[in-house]
Design a protein around this motif. Structure first.
Motif, short mmCIF file in Angstrom:
data_model
loop_
_atom_site.label_atom_id
_atom_site.label_comp_id
_atom_site.label_asym_id
_atom_site.label_seq_id
_atom_site.Cartn_x
_atom_site.Cartn_y
_atom_site.Cartn_z
N UNK A 142 38.05 56.98 61.63
CA UNK A 142 37.75 57.66 60.88
C UNK A 142 37.56 56.92 59.35
N UNK A 143 38.26 56.09 59.11
CA UNK A 143 38.19 55.28 57.96
C UNK A 143 36.98 54.57 57.62
N UNK A 144 36.20 54.07 58.65
CA UNK A 144 35.20 53.42 58.57
C UNK A 144 33.79 54.11 58.06
N UNK A 145 33.88 55.32 58.71
CA UNK A 145 32.69 56.19 57.97
C UNK A 145 32.81 56.63 56.68
N UNK A 146 33.93 57.11 56.36
CA UNK A 146 34.12 57.27 54.96
C UNK A 146 34.24 56.24 54.08
N UNK A 181 31.22 53.37 49.86
CA UNK A 181 30.62 52.22 49.42
C UNK A 181 29.08 52.54 49.01
N UNK A 182 28.36 53.26 49.69
CA UNK A 182 27.02 53.60 49.37
C UNK A 182 26.94 54.46 48.28
N UNK A 183 27.64 55.62 48.02
CA UNK A 183 27.71 56.26 46.72
C UNK A 183 27.81 55.17 45.49
N UNK A 184 28.80 54.37 45.81
CA UNK A 184 29.08 53.57 44.53
C UNK A 184 28.08 52.65 44.31
#
Length: 109
Positions: A87-91, A96-99
């Motif tokens: 679950x750490x990978x998708x979050x 990163x995409x929001x940043x």
């Protein structure tokens, strides 16, 4: 197929034949009765061996089924553990995409 009958079975058969011997019965007749009893005892033992063999096969199948069930449980537990780590990978990718999106907007102004 000639079947060997043990001395113990022969002795048992003779004891039974003598115990049910009728008055006036000859030794030959008693021996014939004993032979019939021997055959009966041998057939009974043969049937019991067959039943024991079937029971052993069923026990082995049950043991194998239990082993497969525990193996499947271990596989399920391992896959659950694998999912718990991922679950750490998708979050992380979402963060990163929001940043990246916010930094693009800020830089483009």
């Amino acid at each position: 197929m000639a079947q060997q009958i043990s001395d113990e079975t022969k002795n048992e058969a003779m004891k039974v034949a003598k115990s049910i011997q009728k008055p006036g019965q000859t030794k030959e007749q008693t021996k014939l009765v004993a032979l019939g009893i021997e055959k009966g005892i041998a057939e009974y033992k043969k049937q019991q061996k067959g039943k024991a063999r079937v029971r052993d096969k069923q026990k082995k199948q049950q043991v194998r089924a239990k082993a497969r069930a525990t193996e499947n449980e271990h596989e399920v537990e391992e896959s659950i553990e694998d999912r718990a780590a991922s679950p750490y990978l998708p979050w992380g990718l979402l963060t990163l995409s929001w940043i990246g999106f916010i930094s693009y907007i800020v830089m483009s102004k």
